[in-house]
Design a protein around this motif. Structure first.
Motif, PDB file in Angstrom:
ATOM      1  N   ALA A  15      24.579  26.745 -16.811  1.00  0.00           N
ATOM      2  CA  ALA A  15      25.329  25.743 -17.191  1.00  0.00           C
ATOM      3  C   ALA A  15      24.123  24.075 -17.014  1.00  0.00           C
ATOM      4  O   ALA A  15      24.975  23.147 -17.895  1.00  0.00           O
ATOM      5  N   PHE A  16      23.952  24.184 -15.547  1.00  0.00           N
ATOM      6  CA  PHE A  16      22.427  23.370 -15.564  1.00  0.00           C
ATOM      7  C   PHE A  16      21.840  22.692 -16.809  1.00  0.00           C
ATOM      8  O   PHE A  16      21.276  21.577 -17.038  1.00  0.00           O
ATOM      9  N   LEU A  17      20.739  24.363 -17.261  1.00  0.00           N
ATOM     10  CA  LEU A  17      19.673  24.209 -18.185  1.00  0.00           C
ATOM     11  C   LEU A  17      20.902  23.393 -19.782  1.00  0.00           C
ATOM     12  O   LEU A  17      20.414  22.753 -20.764  1.00  0.00           O
ATOM     13  N   ALA A  18      22.445  24.181 -20.058  1.00  0.00           N
ATOM     14  CA  ALA A  18      23.560  23.827 -21.407  1.00  0.00           C
ATOM     15  C   ALA A  18      23.203  22.342 -21.185  1.00  0.00           C
ATOM     16  O   ALA A  18      24.085  22.142 -22.625  1.00  0.00           O
ATOM     17  N   GLN A  19      23.248  21.787 -19.888  1.00  0.00           N
ATOM     18  CA  GLN A  19      24.210  20.466 -20.121  1.00  0.00           C
ATOM     19  C   GLN A  19      23.139  19.355 -20.691  1.00  0.00           C
ATOM     20  O   GLN A  19      23.570  18.459 -20.759  1.00  0.00           O
ATOM     21  N   GLU A  20      22.079  19.795 -19.933  1.00  0.00           N
ATOM     22  CA  GLU A  20      20.898  18.833 -20.779  1.00  0.00           C
ATOM     23  C   GLU A  20      20.026  19.775 -21.940  1.00  0.00           C
ATOM     24  O   GLU A  20      18.857  19.001 -22.550  1.00  0.00           O
ATOM     25  N   THR A  41      34.771  30.698  -8.438  1.00  0.00           N
ATOM     26  CA  THR A  41      34.318  30.144  -8.418  1.00  0.00           C
ATOM     27  C   THR A  41      33.504  30.487  -9.646  1.00  0.00           C
ATOM     28  O   THR A  41      32.888  28.941 -10.293  1.00  0.00           O
ATOM     29  N   GLU A  42      33.827  31.724 -10.122  1.00  0.00           N
ATOM     30  CA  GLU A  42      33.072  32.527 -11.155  1.00  0.00           C
ATOM     31  C   GLU A  42      33.583  31.295 -12.510  1.00  0.00           C
ATOM     32  O   GLU A  42      33.022  31.434 -13.440  1.00  0.00           O
ATOM     33  N   GLN A  43      35.050  31.849 -12.903  1.00  0.00           N
ATOM     34  CA  GLN A  43      35.349  31.681 -13.254  1.00  0.00           C
ATOM     35  C   GLN A  43      35.595  29.756 -14.135  1.00  0.00           C
ATOM     36  O   GLN A  43      34.804  29.815 -14.808  1.00  0.00           O
ATOM     37  N   ALA A  88      33.577  28.376 -16.974  1.00  0.00           N
ATOM     38  CA  ALA A  88      34.732  27.503 -18.139  1.00  0.00           C
ATOM     39  C   ALA A  88      33.509  26.477 -18.391  1.00  0.00           C
ATOM     40  O   ALA A  88      33.313  25.862 -19.333  1.00  0.00           O
ATOM     41  N   ARG A  89      33.051  25.848 -17.235  1.00  0.00           N
ATOM     42  CA  ARG A  89      32.354  24.247 -18.067  1.00  0.00           C
ATOM     43  C   ARG A  89      30.700  25.077 -18.894  1.00  0.00           C
ATOM     44  O   ARG A  89      30.556  24.471 -19.554  1.00  0.00           O
ATOM     45  N   LEU A  90      30.389  26.326 -18.511  1.00  0.00           N
ATOM     46  CA  LEU A  90      28.731  27.129 -19.307  1.00  0.00           C
ATOM     47  C   LEU A  90      29.728  26.429 -20.727  1.00  0.00           C
ATOM     48  O   LEU A  90      28.840  26.512 -21.432  1.00  0.00           O
ATOM     49  N   CYS A  91      30.926  27.095 -21.367  1.00  0.00           N
ATOM     50  CA  CYS A  91      31.786  27.845 -22.106  1.00  0.00           C
ATOM     51  C   CYS A  91      31.911  26.818 -22.850  1.00  0.00           C
ATOM     52  O   CYS A  91      31.171  26.073 -24.329  1.00  0.00           O
ATOM     53  N   ALA A  92      32.738  25.353 -22.328  1.00  0.00           N
ATOM     54  CA  ALA A  92      32.130  23.684 -22.582  1.00  0.00           C
ATOM     55  C   ALA A  92      31.196  23.085 -23.266  1.00  0.00           C
ATOM     56  O   ALA A  92      31.105  22.446 -23.989  1.00  0.00           O
ATOM     57  N   LEU A  93      29.921  23.680 -22.531  1.00  0.00           N
ATOM     58  CA  LEU A  93      28.975  23.607 -22.774  1.00  0.00           C
ATOM     59  C   LEU A  93      28.523  23.882 -24.072  1.00  0.00           C
ATOM     60  O   LEU A  93      26.570  23.862 -24.213  1.00  0.00           O
ATOM     61  N   GLY A  94      28.623  24.538 -24.547  1.00  0.00           N
ATOM     62  CA  GLY A  94      28.435  25.572 -25.511  1.00  0.00           C
ATOM     63  C   GLY A  94      27.383  26.464 -24.841  1.00  0.00           C
ATOM     64  O   GLY A  94      27.116  27.625 -26.661  1.00  0.00           O
ATOM     65  N   GLY A  95      27.420  26.699 -24.185  1.00  0.00           N
ATOM     66  CA  GLY A  95      27.330  28.206 -23.954  1.00  0.00           C
ATOM     67  C   GLY A  95      27.690  29.457 -23.554  1.00  0.00           C
ATOM     68  O   GLY A  95      29.130  29.377 -23.740  1.00  0.00           O
TER      69      GLY A  95
END
Length: 378
Positions: free
Chosen positions: A24-29, A110-112, A116-123
């Motif tokens: 998620a941190f990588l995808a966010q950038e 926590t994983e959910q 969800a954040r990862l998916c929102a970032l396109g991952g």
């Protein structure tokens, strides 16, 4: 099952909290990251249940902390008892953070939230893809799955747990050992008279038991129990609480929602990096569940590693994170050995030391800073 991409900048193996945070941190950038997991679906059991203050600070960078707090239970106090006698109280209120508490939230939640954040970032998480080989050269690494698919990447990160295939493929040793005791883990519904916003650690002659509140009126039980069945039931958990928990207003187990029996190890990888391959979370370090540090340390590994991969500064990753893991392993080892002493004289000395320490505000604050992990990584 969709075909995997042939190339990526970073391949992350293992979609637990550590892998999800890193991706998620990588995808966010805008990072080109592929996250693989061998399981067909995410975990549906709670396992880790504690999110500490430093981890909540780190996860603010993903904008998920508010959601976790909303779905968790705030517990501002950690109490150590010998049955009904309070030996030591560790308050988190007043710590230098926006989150002066321990957050009790099951790992699957926590994983959910992270997914969800990862998916929102396109991952996404690519499932089920079991990694069986990782080979590297001067320009990159190649990951091979059990179905023969290959991904070429600049870096591969093993976030695939204590039995990490990535670590083994990299030839990185994992020295350490295990504790003699078997541990029991159970999520329960209890009749419980003690405060509902405290994590309670009970010492007893037969061993320790931790009772921690969870959202929805549930309680997490962690205990040493050498003769426990593989899936402890209500009678097994009741026996542990009867022998070690409060005598006044004893607890009554109404239901066991999920349980397991497990062995605990303390290990740290010889290296966190071998060329293009890096390790994070349980692939790099495992230790006693005392203090609830494991998942937290892994999430913090992931945040640090993501920043360094994005900046091209991965050479400093081990120097930044290995001392943290060494400190956690040492602290949790001391906590576990103190909690499981089986000599009456040693138990009396331990209780006296804890009682004296409990009257010292500086000691209480130091313990709170260590448990919350605010004393490192800021």
């Amino acid at each position: 099952m969709p075909k995997l991409p042939a190339t990526a900048d970073v391949v992350v193996v293992g979609a637990g909290p550590t892998g999800l945070t890193l991706a998620a941190f990588l995808a966010q950038e805008g990072g080109d990251v592929v996250l693989l997991d061998r399981a067909a679906e995410g975990a549906n059991t709670s396992r880790a249940a504690v999110v500490h203050a430093r981890t909540l600070e780190v996860l603010e960078g993903l904008d998920v902390t508010g959601e976790l707090v909303a779905r968790g239970l705030i517990t501002p106090v950690f109490t150590v008892r010998d049955r009904d006698r309070v030996l030591l109280t560790v308050p988190f209120e007043g710590l230098p953070t926006a989150h002066p508490y321990t957050l009790m939230v099951p790992q699957d939640v926590t994983e959910q939230v992270l997914l969800a954040r990862l998916c929102a970032l396109g991952g996404r998480v690519h499932r089920p893809h079991e990694v069986v080989a990782v080979a590297q050269d001067d320009t990159g690494a190649t990951v091979t799955t059990a179905t023969g698919e290959r991904i070429r990447a600049r870096h591969v990160v093993g976030a695939d747990g204590m039995h990490s295939v990535v670590r083994e493929q990299a030839g990185i040793g994992f020295p350490g050992g295990g504790y003699e005791q078997t541990f029991v883990l159970a999520d329960t519904r209890l009749d419980w008279a003690l405060p509902g916003d405290e994590v309670q650690l009970f010492f007893g002659a037969e061993g320790l038991v931790v009772v921690a509140p969870l959202p929805g009126g549930r309680h997490r039980i962690v205990a040493t129990a050498d003769d426990a069945p593989e899936r402890p039931g209500p009678a097994d958990v009741q026996a542990l609480l009867d022998a070690r928990g409060p005598r006044t207003d004893p607890a009554r187990v109404r239901e066991v929602l999920w349980s397991s029996r497990f062995h605990v190890h303390h290990r740290i990888a010889d290296r966190y990096r071998a060329g293009r391959i890096l390790l994070a979370g349980d692939a790099a370090h495992v230790h006693s569940p005392a203090g609830g540090q494991g998942m937290n340390t892994g999430i913090q590994d992931a945040a640090e590693l993501a920043r360094r991969l994005l900046e091209g500064a991965e050479d400093g990753y081990e120097a930044a994170r290995r001392p943290v893991a060494e400190g956690v392993v040492a602290m949790t080892d001391r906590m576990t050995r103190a909690a499981t002493v089986n000599n009456a004289a040693a138990r009396a000395i331990r209780n006296t030391v804890l009682t004296v320490a409990g009257h010292n505000a500086a000691v209480r604050r130091t313990l709170a800073m260590r448990l919350s992990e605010l004393s490192v990584g800021r």
